[in-house]
Design a protein around this motif. Structure first.
Motif, PDB file in Angstrom:
ATOM      1  N   CYS A  80       0.842  -1.202   0.000  1.00 26.24           N
ATOM      2  CA  CYS A  80       0.000   0.000   0.000  1.00 26.24           C
ATOM      3  C   CYS A  80       0.874   1.248   0.000  1.00 26.24           C
ATOM      4  O   CYS A  80       2.060   1.193   0.249  1.00 26.24           O
ATOM      5  CB  CYS A  80      -0.950  -0.016   1.190  1.00 26.24           C
ATOM      6  SG  CYS A  80      -0.142  -0.066   2.797  1.00 26.24           S
ATOM      7  N   GLY A  81       0.237   2.390  -0.290  1.00 25.75           N
ATOM      8  CA  GLY A  81       0.965   3.652  -0.271  1.00 25.75           C
ATOM      9  C   GLY A  81       1.436   4.076  -1.647  1.00 25.75           C
ATOM     10  O   GLY A  81       0.723   3.964  -2.625  1.00 25.75           O
ATOM     11  N   SER A  82       2.641   4.581  -1.697  1.00 25.69           N
ATOM     12  CA  SER A  82       3.208   5.187  -2.908  1.00 25.69           C
ATOM     13  C   SER A  82       3.213   4.234  -4.102  1.00 25.69           C
ATOM     14  O   SER A  82       3.395   3.018  -3.957  1.00 25.69           O
ATOM     15  CB  SER A  82       4.631   5.644  -2.570  1.00 25.69           C
ATOM     16  OG  SER A  82       5.428   5.745  -3.730  1.00 25.69           O
ATOM     17  N   SER A  83       3.092   4.793  -5.302  1.00 29.52           N
ATOM     18  CA  SER A  83       3.043   4.012  -6.539  1.00 29.52           C
ATOM     19  C   SER A  83       4.427   3.566  -7.007  1.00 29.52           C
ATOM     20  O   SER A  83       4.546   2.924  -8.043  1.00 29.52           O
ATOM     21  CB  SER A  83       2.420   4.870  -7.646  1.00 29.52           C
ATOM     22  OG  SER A  83       3.186   6.061  -7.824  1.00 29.52           O
ATOM     23  N   GLU A  85       7.306   2.048  -8.513  1.00 32.39           N
ATOM     24  CA  GLU A  85       7.534   0.729  -9.101  1.00 32.39           C
ATOM     25  C   GLU A  85       8.856   0.162  -8.588  1.00 32.39           C
ATOM     26  O   GLU A  85       9.100  -1.049  -8.669  1.00 32.39           O
ATOM     27  CB  GLU A  85       7.566   0.840 -10.625  1.00 32.39           C
ATOM     28  CG  GLU A  85       7.578  -0.512 -11.316  1.00 32.39           C
ATOM     29  CD  GLU A  85       7.275  -0.385 -12.804  1.00 32.39           C
ATOM     30  OE1 GLU A  85       6.384   0.398 -13.155  1.00 32.39           O
ATOM     31  OE2 GLU A  85       7.944  -1.073 -13.591  1.00 32.39           O
ATOM     32  N   TYR A 104      -3.712  -7.288  -1.730  1.00 31.94           N
ATOM     33  CA  TYR A 104      -2.696  -6.396  -2.295  1.00 31.94           C
ATOM     34  C   TYR A 104      -3.284  -5.039  -2.598  1.00 31.94           C
ATOM     35  O   TYR A 104      -4.430  -4.911  -3.000  1.00 31.94           O
ATOM     36  CB  TYR A 104      -2.157  -6.963  -3.610  1.00 31.94           C
ATOM     37  CG  TYR A 104      -1.422  -8.255  -3.449  1.00 31.94           C
ATOM     38  CD1 TYR A 104      -2.092  -9.464  -3.597  1.00 31.94           C
ATOM     39  CD2 TYR A 104      -0.067  -8.274  -3.111  1.00 31.94           C
ATOM     40  CE1 TYR A 104      -1.425 -10.658  -3.416  1.00 31.94           C
ATOM     41  CE2 TYR A 104       0.600  -9.463  -2.939  1.00 31.94           C
ATOM     42  CZ  TYR A 104      -0.087 -10.653  -3.086  1.00 31.94           C
ATOM     43  OH  TYR A 104       0.567 -11.835  -2.907  1.00 31.94           O
ATOM     44  N   ALA A 105      -2.455  -4.008  -2.469  1.00 33.78           N
ATOM     45  CA  ALA A 105      -2.849  -2.696  -2.980  1.00 33.78           C
ATOM     46  C   ALA A 105      -2.759  -2.769  -4.501  1.00 33.78           C
ATOM     47  O   ALA A 105      -1.865  -3.412  -5.052  1.00 33.78           O
ATOM     48  CB  ALA A 105      -1.920  -1.629  -2.425  1.00 33.78           C
ATOM     49  N   ASP A 106      -3.705  -2.064  -5.157  1.00 40.06           N
ATOM     50  CA  ASP A 106      -3.845  -2.104  -6.620  1.00 40.06           C
ATOM     51  C   ASP A 106      -2.605  -1.738  -7.415  1.00 40.06           C
ATOM     52  O   ASP A 106      -2.215  -2.445  -8.347  1.00 40.06           O
ATOM     53  CB  ASP A 106      -4.917  -1.076  -7.021  1.00 40.06           C
ATOM     54  CG  ASP A 106      -6.233  -1.757  -7.315  1.00 40.06           C
ATOM     55  OD1 ASP A 106      -7.187  -1.029  -7.657  1.00 40.06           O
ATOM     56  OD2 ASP A 106      -6.301  -2.995  -7.224  1.00 40.06           O
ATOM     57  N   ILE A 107      -2.021  -0.585  -7.091  1.00 38.44           N
ATOM     58  CA  ILE A 107      -0.910  -0.092  -7.919  1.00 38.44           C
ATOM     59  C   ILE A 107       0.278  -1.051  -7.800  1.00 38.44           C
ATOM     60  O   ILE A 107       0.915  -1.402  -8.796  1.00 38.44           O
ATOM     61  CB  ILE A 107      -0.489   1.350  -7.542  1.00 38.44           C
ATOM     62  CG1 ILE A 107      -1.660   2.324  -7.737  1.00 38.44           C
ATOM     63  CG2 ILE A 107       0.706   1.788  -8.375  1.00 38.44           C
ATOM     64  CD1 ILE A 107      -1.346   3.767  -7.331  1.00 38.44           C
ATOM     65  N   ASN A 110      -0.235  -4.208  -9.931  1.00 43.75           N
ATOM     66  CA  ASN A 110       0.040  -3.949 -11.351  1.00 43.75           C
ATOM     67  C   ASN A 110       1.528  -3.854 -11.626  1.00 43.75           C
ATOM     68  O   ASN A 110       2.042  -4.408 -12.606  1.00 43.75           O
ATOM     69  CB  ASN A 110      -0.569  -2.603 -11.753  1.00 43.75           C
ATOM     70  CG  ASN A 110      -1.841  -2.797 -12.521  1.00 43.75           C
ATOM     71  OD1 ASN A 110      -2.130  -3.883 -12.992  1.00 43.75           O
ATOM     72  ND2 ASN A 110      -2.600  -1.735 -12.639  1.00 43.75           N
ATOM     73  N   ASN A 111       2.241  -3.113 -10.761  1.00 42.15           N
ATOM     74  CA  ASN A 111       3.685  -2.948 -10.942  1.00 42.15           C
ATOM     75  C   ASN A 111       4.395  -4.299 -10.879  1.00 42.15           C
ATOM     76  O   ASN A 111       5.322  -4.571 -11.638  1.00 42.15           O
ATOM     77  CB  ASN A 111       4.266  -2.018  -9.871  1.00 42.15           C
ATOM     78  CG  ASN A 111       3.915  -0.556 -10.111  1.00 42.15           C
ATOM     79  OD1 ASN A 111       3.583  -0.168 -11.233  1.00 42.15           O
ATOM     80  ND2 ASN A 111       3.996   0.256  -9.076  1.00 42.15           N
TER      81      ASN A 111
END
Lengths: 194, 466
Positions: A80-83, A85, A104-107, A110-111
């Motif tokens: 979670c938190g910052s995007s 990668e 899991y956090a979404d971003i 994906n990363n």
């Protein structure tokens, strides 16, 4: 991106929930202009006292010799938190190909997928079962079958994955090639809205 | 069946949908900065291709830049190299860069709206999770990773799966001393840091409608802290009035045409959401976080929860959190001594935030053992603050007014909070080590932060308001 079909390995457990990407890779390590060398800074501030490699924190699993393998097992709401990668790059560069958690956090998810790191989502109960296993326990992840198995007991669970992402991961394809090949259709779309 | 605001925008941007897979979503605006773009440009160069639509990309340097002496070369080597890489990459690909020294430079999510780049009905992305800020204008705006930055460079599109839909309604009137930052911290405390994961969130209700654009941006900014894919507020007259006349806003005939389209951007009465929440604005007090995720917040008058009273989501982490923060279960947070006050970040560093602080501290002086940093969100905000004489008010109070950048929100530059010190911050994250290794962050509104700057301890600002 490196293809992934099956991973059969011991695992490193970090039984903490809500692990954010600032912990996975602190901001001071985001100053690079390449994707290399992030593994040594994975969980940096949980790994070392005062950022000193000569002072590993002995209670942190990455510093405990009995744990090894290509699989990281973590508490729910991982990433979670910052995007950034860079979190996925540091996990991959350290040597993990799979993360196992119950959420899991979404971003981050994906990363991870975009870098050939497979995020396996299991139920809370199955996650706890894994955390209870001995350090020598081996997990078998089969992406084609979408199953994760605790080898010694045979206990198994299925996991979800978007079928497009699954195909990409099984074959090592990346999204950019797909999108670049769509250039004509994208230009058609632009004309249609203008 | 009616459509939601999100669906109306989404459908207009789908180029095609892959069977059993994501949609190819067209991106109207791509914002970039120095930290998450270098590897994306390298990837393009390796493929021998150029940025497809450079005119739809806007760049700034914000994360790594110093907030003093910006006219001098950046001292810190890696930061300097990153900023130089951005300059070189933008020049090579024909991208507009509002870098250090430019009158439009600032935090990417502050400059987009203030330049009229952010508009209703758009899809907007950036390699930064607080891209959700732009959703305040009724756009689909979300953060992406560096690989996705490369995808948008190469194709002006992204592969995205459609999220579920959530609406959070806040109705009624805010109490005195309560501002939009308190609304979003309150919502976070109720639904937790993972409560909106997988959802596009629309904020609605009379309390939301009553907010200015800058106040709305604060709320959408922190929708990522709930795990949301994005946060949106339907555009209205407040939105149109904000945008009108800004540098890149549509002009004359194009403006009239735009308004007609923008007025169609709302959720239909019979639209349905997968999940919906209702909150009463009157229940919201000035808020402050005590823990190490943004959902761990309480009213400033409440006690820190115990393992028995805390919500299930945060229970397992409570002891670890409080040990890191040096705080105790069940104790009051009011009266906690603080060492630093940071007023800044893409959450709260716009002119209204600075005015709110200035109005409160006028004629007062900061507590002796507190260091106060005010970092405006952009050069334009800084210039306006100076024009309004706000800089003089800060100076008289002993506050340190610095230059624009992300600064102590994440301490990538020199603006770090030392280990063990408490910082009351108008930013968006209180994770362990966020503002510096061992730093202890308490998130709050600019008003609550200003009150603490004066008293030196966590304070209920209402006790000091006339």
């Amino acid at each position: 991106m490196k293809a992934l079909t099956t991973i059969k390995s011991q695992f490193v457990p970090i039984n903490i929930e809500n692990i954010d990407t600032d912990q996975i890779i602190p901001a001071r390590f985001l100053k690079g202009t390449t994707k290399d060398g992030f593994g040594k800074n994975l969980f940096r501030d949980w790994r070392y006292e005062n950022d000193d490699e000569a002072k590993p924190k002995t209670d942190f699993p990455l510093n405990q010799n009995q744990f090894s393998g290509e699989i990281l097992v973590a508490g729910k709401n991982f990433g979670c938190g910052s995007s950034r990668e860079h979190a996925a790059w540091s996990i991959l560069d350290y040597g993990f190909r799979v993360v196992v958690s119950s959420f899991y956090a979404d971003i981050f998810k994906n990363n991870a997928l975009n870098n050939g790191v497979l995020p396996v989502q299991v139920s809370d109960q199955f996650l706890q079962k894994i955390f209870q296993q001995d350090y020598s326990s081996v997990l078998n992840i089969d992406l084609e079958k979408q199953t994760i198995t605790i080898v010694s007991t045979g206990e198994q669970e299925s996991f979800e994955i978007n079928s497009y992402k699954k195909t990409c991961l099984l074959n090592g394809y990346d999204d950019i090639d797909f999108l670049i090949n769509m250039k004509a259709e994208i230009e058609e779309f632009e004309k249609s809205v203008n | 069946m009616g459509k939601t605001l999100f669906e109306k925008i989404w459908e207009k941007h789908v180029v095609k949908t892959i069977d059993y897979g994501p949609s190819v979503l067209y991106i109207d605006r791509h914002l970039i900065h120095e930290v998450t773009s270098p590897q994306a440009f390298t990837g393009l160069n390796k493929r021998g291709i150029k940025v497809l639509r450079p005119k739809q990309v806007v760049a700034t340097a914000d994360h790594n830049v110093p907030t003093i002496d910006q006219h001098l070369p950046i001292k810190e080597e890696l930061g300097r190299l990153q900023v130089e890489a951005l300059i070189k990459n933008c020049a090579e690909h024909g991208i507009e860069l509002y870098g250090l020294g430019h009158k439009y430079q600032g935090i990417v999510h502050v400059i987009g709206p203030e330049l009229g780049i952010t508009q209703p009905g758009m899809t907007i992305v950036c390699g930064d999770s607080h891209t959700s800020t732009h959703g305040a204008f009724g756009s689909i705006a979300f953060g992406i990773g560096t690989s996705e930055v490369e995808m948008v460079f190469a194709s002006q599109c992204l592969l995205q799966s459609k999220p579920k839909l959530m609406r959070i309604n806040v109705d009624g009137e805010l109490k005195n001393g309560v501002v939009s930052k308190d609304i979003v911290l309150y919502i976070l405390s109720k639904i937790t840091a993972s409560g909106a994961t997988g959802y596009a969130v629309e904020f609605a209700g009379s309390a939301i409608r009553s907010l200015s654009m800058e106040a709305r941006m604060t709320i959408c900014n922190m929708s990522i802290e709930m795990g949301a894919r994005c946060g949106l507020i339907a555009p209205d007259e407040t939105t149109f009035n904000y945008i009108k006349g800004r540098k890149f806003a549509p002009q004359t005939d194009a403006w009239e045409k735009a308004i007609v389209n923008w007025q169609k951007l709302f959720s239909d009465r019979d639209a349905s959401f997968n999940q919906e929440f209702h909150f009463d604005a009157a229940d919201i007090e000035p808020m402050i976080t005590y823990g190490t995720n943004p959902g761990m917040g309480i009213a400033v008058t409440n006690n820190i929860p115990t393992s028995d009273t805390i919500n299930e989501n945060d229970r397992s982490g409570l002891s670890k959190s409080l040990a890191y923060m040096g705080l105790q279960q069940g104790h009051a947070i009011k009266g906690q001594k603080i060492d630093y006050v940071f007023i800044g970040s893409c959450t709260n560093s716009r002119i209204e935030d600075l005015r709110l602080v200035a109005d409160f501290v006028k004629g007062k002086k900061k507590a002796t053992d507190v260091e106060v940093w005010i970092v405006p969100g952009s050069k334009q905000v800084e210039a306006q603050a100076i024009e309004e004489g706000i800089d003089k008010i800060f100076e008289a109070a002993g506050f340190n007014l610095r230059q624009p950048g992300c600064s102590a929100c994440l301490g990538m530059n020199e603006d770090k909070i030392p280990a063990g010190k408490y910082c009351i911050s108008t930013s968006n994250r209180n994770f362990e080590g966020r503002q510096g290794a061992g730093a202890r962050t308490l998130l709050a509104s600019p008003l609550t932060a200003a009150a603490a700057a004066i008293t030196g301890v966590v304070t209920d600002v209402r006790e000091l308001l006339n």
